[in-house]
Scaffold this motif. Structure first.
Motif, PDB file in Angstrom:
ATOM      1  N   LYS A  87     -13.388  95.889  30.965  1.00 18.49           N
ATOM      2  CA  LYS A  87     -13.197  97.338  30.913  1.00 18.49           C
ATOM      3  C   LYS A  87     -12.310  97.810  32.053  1.00 18.49           C
ATOM      4  CE  LYS A  87     -15.892 101.623  30.547  1.00 18.49           C
ATOM      5  NZ  LYS A  87     -17.268 102.187  30.522  1.00 18.49           N
ATOM      6  N   GLU A  88     -12.529  97.268  33.245  1.00 19.84           N
ATOM      7  CA  GLU A  88     -11.697  97.643  34.390  1.00 19.84           C
ATOM      8  C   GLU A  88     -10.260  97.188  34.192  1.00 19.84           C
ATOM      9  OE1 GLU A  88     -11.479  96.890  39.237  1.00 19.84           O
ATOM     10  OE2 GLU A  88     -13.032  95.925  38.000  1.00 19.84           O
ATOM     11  N   ALA A  89     -10.077  95.975  33.642  1.00 16.83           N
ATOM     12  CA  ALA A  89      -8.725  95.468  33.406  1.00 16.83           C
ATOM     13  C   ALA A  89      -7.980  96.345  32.396  1.00 16.83           C
ATOM     14  CB  ALA A  89      -8.795  94.024  32.913  1.00 16.83           C
ATOM     15  N   LYS A  90      -8.692  96.802  31.371  1.00 16.90           N
ATOM     16  CA  LYS A  90      -8.053  97.663  30.379  1.00 16.90           C
ATOM     17  C   LYS A  90      -7.625  98.986  31.002  1.00 16.90           C
ATOM     18  CE  LYS A  90      -8.850  99.560  25.760  1.00 16.90           C
ATOM     19  NZ  LYS A  90      -9.819  99.680  24.624  1.00 16.90           N
ATOM     20  N   ARG A  91      -8.432  99.513  31.916  1.00 14.21           N
ATOM     21  CA  ARG A  91      -8.085 100.783  32.567  1.00 14.21           C
ATOM     22  C   ARG A  91      -6.847 100.607  33.438  1.00 14.21           C
ATOM     23  NH1 ARG A  91     -12.578 101.493  34.630  1.00 14.21           N
ATOM     24  NH2 ARG A  91     -12.191 100.753  36.733  1.00 14.21           N
ATOM     25  N   TRP A  92      -6.783  99.523  34.213  1.00 11.61           N
ATOM     26  CA  TRP A  92      -5.612  99.304  35.050  1.00 11.61           C
ATOM     27  C   TRP A  92      -4.371  98.991  34.215  1.00 11.61           C
ATOM     28  CZ3 TRP A  92      -4.970 101.003  39.613  1.00 11.61           C
ATOM     29  CH2 TRP A  92      -6.046 101.105  40.500  1.00 11.61           C
ATOM     30  N   HIS A  93      -4.565  98.377  33.065  1.00 13.11           N
ATOM     31  CA  HIS A  93      -3.417  98.097  32.198  1.00 13.11           C
ATOM     32  C   HIS A  93      -2.752  99.395  31.738  1.00 13.11           C
ATOM     33  CE1 HIS A  93      -0.975  95.860  29.331  1.00 13.11           C
ATOM     34  NE2 HIS A  93      -1.344  96.718  28.384  1.00 13.11           N
ATOM     35  N   ARG A  94      -3.525 100.429  31.442  1.00 14.46           N
ATOM     36  CA  ARG A  94      -2.964 101.722  31.060  1.00 14.46           C
ATOM     37  C   ARG A  94      -2.152 102.314  32.206  1.00 14.46           C
ATOM     38  NH1 ARG A  94      -4.858 104.641  26.877  1.00 14.46           N
ATOM     39  NH2 ARG A  94      -4.706 106.570  28.085  1.00 14.46           N
ATOM     40  N   HIS A  95      -2.694 102.196  33.449  1.00 16.76           N
ATOM     41  CA  HIS A  95      -1.943 102.729  34.596  1.00 16.76           C
ATOM     42  C   HIS A  95      -0.633 101.982  34.792  1.00 16.76           C
ATOM     43  CE1 HIS A  95      -5.124 105.406  35.600  1.00 16.76           C
ATOM     44  NE2 HIS A  95      -5.985 104.469  36.005  1.00 16.76           N
ATOM     45  N   LYS A  97       1.090 100.312  32.595  1.00 15.22           N
ATOM     46  CA  LYS A  97       2.010 100.585  31.495  1.00 15.22           C
ATOM     47  C   LYS A  97       2.707 101.925  31.697  1.00 15.22           C
ATOM     48  CE  LYS A  97       3.235  98.499  27.663  1.00 15.22           C
ATOM     49  NZ  LYS A  97       3.726  97.100  27.662  1.00 15.22           N
ATOM     50  N   GLU A  98       1.972 102.905  32.200  1.00 16.94           N
ATOM     51  CA  GLU A  98       2.581 104.211  32.438  1.00 16.94           C
ATOM     52  C   GLU A  98       3.564 104.146  33.590  1.00 16.94           C
ATOM     53  OE1 GLU A  98       1.134 108.845  32.492  1.00 16.94           O
ATOM     54  OE2 GLU A  98      -0.160 107.325  33.402  1.00 16.94           O
ATOM     55  N   LEU A  99       3.261 103.353  34.628  1.00 13.55           N
ATOM     56  CA  LEU A  99       4.216 103.198  35.724  1.00 13.55           C
ATOM     57  C   LEU A  99       5.472 102.476  35.269  1.00 13.55           C
ATOM     58  CD1 LEU A  99       1.823 102.178  38.662  1.00 13.55           C
ATOM     59  CD2 LEU A  99       3.063 104.330  38.415  1.00 13.55           C
ATOM     60  N   ASP A 100       5.324 101.514  34.382  1.00  7.00           N
ATOM     61  CA  ASP A 100       6.452 100.676  33.990  1.00  7.00           C
ATOM     62  C   ASP A 100       7.353 101.369  32.981  1.00  7.00           C
ATOM     63  OD1 ASP A 100       7.849  98.168  34.075  1.00  7.00           O
ATOM     64  OD2 ASP A 100       7.071  97.772  32.065  1.00  7.00           O
ATOM     65  N   THR A 101       6.759 102.057  31.996  1.00  5.48           N
ATOM     66  CA  THR A 101       7.558 102.659  30.928  1.00  5.48           C
ATOM     67  C   THR A 101       7.584 104.171  30.979  1.00  5.48           C
ATOM     68  OG1 THR A 101       5.647 102.723  29.416  1.00  5.48           O
ATOM     69  CG2 THR A 101       6.976 100.706  29.439  1.00  5.48           C
ATOM     70  N   GLY A 102       6.657 104.772  31.723  1.00  7.96           N
ATOM     71  CA  GLY A 102       6.572 106.225  31.753  1.00  7.96           C
ATOM     72  C   GLY A 102       5.694 106.783  30.653  1.00  7.96           C
ATOM     73  N   MET A 147       0.818  95.821  42.803  1.00  7.85           N
ATOM     74  CA  MET A 147       0.016  95.543  41.618  1.00  7.85           C
ATOM     75  C   MET A 147       0.887  95.472  40.372  1.00  7.85           C
ATOM     76  SD  MET A 147      -3.313  97.966  42.363  1.00  7.85           S
ATOM     77  CE  MET A 147      -4.039  97.613  40.768  1.00  7.85           C
ATOM     78  N   ARG A 148       1.861  96.376  40.259  1.00 12.14           N
ATOM     79  CA  ARG A 148       2.723  96.345  39.084  1.00 12.14           C
ATOM     80  C   ARG A 148       3.565  95.070  39.048  1.00 12.14           C
ATOM     81  NH1 ARG A 148       7.933  97.204  38.757  1.00 12.14           N
ATOM     82  NH2 ARG A 148       8.848  97.575  36.671  1.00 12.14           N
ATOM     83  N   LEU A 149       4.106  94.681  40.188  1.00 10.61           N
ATOM     84  CA  LEU A 149       4.911  93.459  40.216  1.00 10.61           C
ATOM     85  C   LEU A 149       4.065  92.230  39.870  1.00 10.61           C
ATOM     86  CD1 LEU A 149       7.102  94.138  43.385  1.00 10.61           C
ATOM     87  CD2 LEU A 149       7.769  94.325  40.981  1.00 10.61           C
ATOM     88  N   LEU A 161      -5.254  91.760  37.936  1.00 16.47           N
ATOM     89  CA  LEU A 161      -5.471  92.902  38.819  1.00 16.47           C
ATOM     90  C   LEU A 161      -6.904  92.988  39.314  1.00 16.47           C
ATOM     91  CD1 LEU A 161      -3.454  95.598  36.832  1.00 16.47           C
ATOM     92  CD2 LEU A 161      -2.685  94.159  38.736  1.00 16.47           C
ATOM     93  N   ILE A 162      -7.825  92.307  38.659  1.00 14.38           N
ATOM     94  CA  ILE A 162      -9.220  92.362  39.091  1.00 14.38           C
ATOM     95  C   ILE A 162      -9.690  91.041  39.680  1.00 14.38           C
ATOM     96  CG2 ILE A 162      -9.816  94.098  37.377  1.00 14.38           C
ATOM     97  CD1 ILE A 162     -11.049  91.860  35.720  1.00 14.38           C
TER      98      ILE A 162
END
Length: 714
Positions: A87-95, A97-102, A147-149, A161-162
């Motif tokens: 669940k935590e990994a899915k939440r960070w994946h959304r963040h 993705k938004e940083l990478d693609t907007g 984290m994004r890199l 990320l976790i």
């Protein structure tokens, strides 16, 4: 377009360049099981099956020069992620993705501050940092960039990320000092509360006493002797300060817990993990003296198949006398737990008065395979599998913490894991079994007391009740007939996922994968199950529980007033006895034969009826009430006879019929001791054997009565 280091085998993303029909295409969309490709030369779209594309010869993700991208393996995961980690990994994946693609996943419109064409990555990092800070998550823009890199290098795998290494307790403080801090704090678990200043002074004293040599080095002294401010921070960081400030009861409770880690019970084969626990049966019963008593039940549940390996019902009697001097009380004891373990190694015998459906041959058990592997199944046995425990999870009650129980577990190669005090969730399967026992067995038995005192029926104590031996028989029949053969919602097989299995059906599914090998209790092991006692040997014999045992065996006479040579037991000899059959004891010869010697109670012939240690204790209490002595064995024997005689003569007007046979626990099924041939290995030359000298009279004259003349002559 994805970079070269972003490709992961089996994963194609939007923007990747791939070959198809000898032309280079770009992935522009996914439609279910299909993928839409755009030809780079003609700009014409084509929709193909994703599986056909990745399985085509020469498939690869191409870089800008048209060369295949070197695949990067997925990061190694030591343990599968938990539900919370996913669940935590899915939440960070959304963040990320938004940083990478907007854009957030599944969204076609960017939020303010993340517009792809209007904001840079640096601006998105700062915006995301402010957004998380408002949600209570303090994280800097620089950390978000790292984290994004890391996420991109792992092929956009959010698990990286976790999977951070947990910060070591104590930071850079020497682990030896942290361990001493724990020791000192734990030493105050059951005492009155002290402050951190006192703990610091005690830690310094221990360090100076334990590391005298190391403290001669200035660098080691700087590492081991913490300053007060550093010590306070380490107490806060390790949680010891919070522990020290807790109430005494809570500190004592936490100190009694076993060492972590604590984890749920999981098992893949029968016997791998077995949970054992004791609970009130909530059924009134008849005691050996005809009085109304309570009962409690102890059972062992196999985690893999949910099978009931063994069950034992014991009486609960309050002792007589003041606290600390009570005589005659009893409940589940360590020896009862030992007998329960012994039942896990033998098939449950089927009784003639049971239902035929309780037979193993009429159940879902693989009876033919079990019979071929174990000859004991050729007899009439009940529908309960034989499961040898390898690990048992038990609580911290006094019977479970006894040295004798630990010794027997070690002898039978059973590993012990302790559950935490007052934490039933450490044995959830066992707790659920007790609920099943109450709803499907106890409430249908005469004497059911309900779930609590407020729900107890009127006149329960005055109605007909069963003795403990009958309750034991009923419980075993219920296990074989109902519990083992009724579907359990928690049992499903990967071979038949749509079916709910019974414990016997689950055992039948697991046995071919794990096999079955009989492991009966040997005669020597059965003797080791008995309660140990260390005794001195005199000309009168040995004394166990105020009873004297003697033997006419010559080996016994050789040991009188001897020393065993075992210093830890003050030169005493090891003896063993059965509290349910105390008429016999066994003494081990440490000096000469290294064998067991059977001894009898000196007043055994005076006790014709069955008797037990509990009956002996009740008789002892009666003798003490009449101003007698606890060491007056003959008076206690007479009291035992009087108790048995009164029960045999029948009840009075205000009494009940007492059971004819007192409660004597479970019987241990053991292999007989091998017969030793005294002439094994001895060769006899028949020609060298000489005849015995003949008798002076004929053999037929030996049994002839003497003649009158012969009698007169004598």
């Amino acid at each position: 377009m994805s970079g070269p280091s972003a490709f992961t085998p089996g994963q194609v993303r939007l923007g990747d360049r791939v070959p198809w029909l000898n032309r280079t295409h770009q992935v522009v969309a996914f439609h279910g099981a299909n993928v839409v490709l755009l030809d780079e030369e003609t700009s014409s779209p084509v929709e193909v099956l994703y599986a056909a594309m990745v399985s085509a010869p020469g498939f690869a993700v191409l870089d800008g020069a048209g060369c295949p991208v070197a695949s990067a393996p997925m990061p190694a995961v030591d343990d599968p992620p938990s539900k919370a980690q996913r669940k935590e990994a899915k939440r960070w994946h959304r963040h990320m993705k938004e940083l990478d693609t907007g854009l957030l996943p599944g969204s076609s419109q960017a939020r303010p501050g993340y517009e792809p064409g209007e904001t840079t990555l640096v601006e998105r990092y700062a915006c995301k940092s402010r957004e998380l800070a408002a949600a209570g998550i303090e994280i800097s823009a620089k950390t978000l960039e790292s984290m994004r890199l890391k996420w991109k290098r792992a092929g956009e795998n959010p698990l990286v990320l976790i999977e951070r290494r947990p910060r070591e307790v104590g930071h850079r403080t020497d682990p030896r000092v942290i361990e001493i801090m724990r020791e000192v704090v734990m030493s105050h678990s059951r005492g009155s509360g002290v402050d951190i200043q006192t703990v610091w002074e005690e830690v310094l004293d221990v360090v100076q006493d334990r590391f005298k040599t190391e403290l001669e080095d200035p660098q080691e002294a700087q590492r081991l002797l913490l300053k007060r401010a550093t010590f306070y921070r380490r107490m806060e960081g390790t949680g010891l300060a919070e522990y020290l400030a807790a109430p005494t009861r809570r500190r004592a409770q936490r100190a009694s817990k076993p060492l972590p880690p604590y984890r749920p019970s999981h098992a893949r084969r029968p016997g791998e993990v077995v949970q054992i626990d004791t609970s009130p049966l909530k059924v009134k019963a008849l005691g050996d003296d005809g009085q109304v008593i309570s009962a409690e039940l102890t059972s062992a549940i196999d985690v893999a198949s949910r099978s009931n390996c063994a069950v034992m019902v014991v009486p609960v009697v309050t002792g007589e006398g003041s606290p600390g001097k009570r005589i005659g009380g009893r409940a589940t004891r360590a020896y009862d737990l030992v007998l329960l373990l012994a039942q896990c190694f033998a098939p449950l015998a089927w009784r003639p008065h049971w239902d035929p459906l309780a037979l193993a041959a009429n159940s879902a058990l693989p009876y033919e395979d079990l019979r071929d592997a174990d000859e004991r199944f050729a007899r009439a046995v009940a529908a309960r599998p034989v499961i040898h425990p390898r690990t048992v999870i038990i609580d911290q009650g006094s019977p479970y913490l006894s040295e004798h129980f630990k010794y027997v577990c070690d002898m039978l190669d059973i590993t012990i894991e302790y559950a935490r005090k007052d934490t039933p969730t450490d044995k959830p399967i066992k707790e659920r079994f007790f609920r099943t026992l109450g709803s499907r067995f106890s409430q249908h038995v005469v004497g059911w007391t309900g779930k609590g005192f407020a729900h107890r029926g009127l006149g329960i104590d005055k109605g007909p009740l069963y003795p403990i031996n009958t309750l034991q028989d009923l419980a075993e029949q219920w296990v074989a007939l109902d519990y083992q053969q009724r579907p359990h919602k928690g049992l499903r097989s990967p071979f038949t996922p749509g079916l709910i299995l019974s414990p016997n059906e689950m055992y039948a599914q697991l046995m071919p994968m794990t096999g079955y090998r009989p492991r009966p209790i040997t005669a020597a092991e059965a003797r080791e199950l008995l309660i140990p006692a260390w005794v001195k040997i005199s000309d009168k014999g040995i004394t166990i529980e105020n009873r004297t045992y003697q033997s006419s065996d010559r080996r016994m006479r050789l040991l009188i007033e001897q020393r065993s040579g075992i210093n830890e037991h003050h030169d005493r000899f090891k003896a063993r006895y059965n509290p349910y059959h105390p008429e016999v004891a066994y003494l081990f010869d440490h000096l000469y034969s290294q064998e067991w010697i059977e001894l009898e109670f000196i007043y055994r012939e005076l006790l014709e009826d069955e008797w037990t240690q509990d009956l002996w204790e009740r008789a002892t209490a009666a003798v003490v009430d009449n101003e007698g002595r606890t060491d007056d064995q003959l008076a206690i024997v007479k009291a035992v006879r009087a108790l048995r005689r009164s029960l045999r003569h029948g009840p009075g007007k205000a009494q009940r019929n007492a059971p004819k046979i007192p409660f004597q626990g479970l019987e241990v099924t053991a292999e007989p001791e091998p017969v030793v041939d005294p002439y094994a290995g001895v060769s006899i030359d028949i020609e060298a054997v000489t005849a015995y000298p003949a008798l002076p009279i004929a053999g037929r004259e030996l049994n002839r009565p003497p003649l009158a003349d012969d009698a007169d002559a004598q």
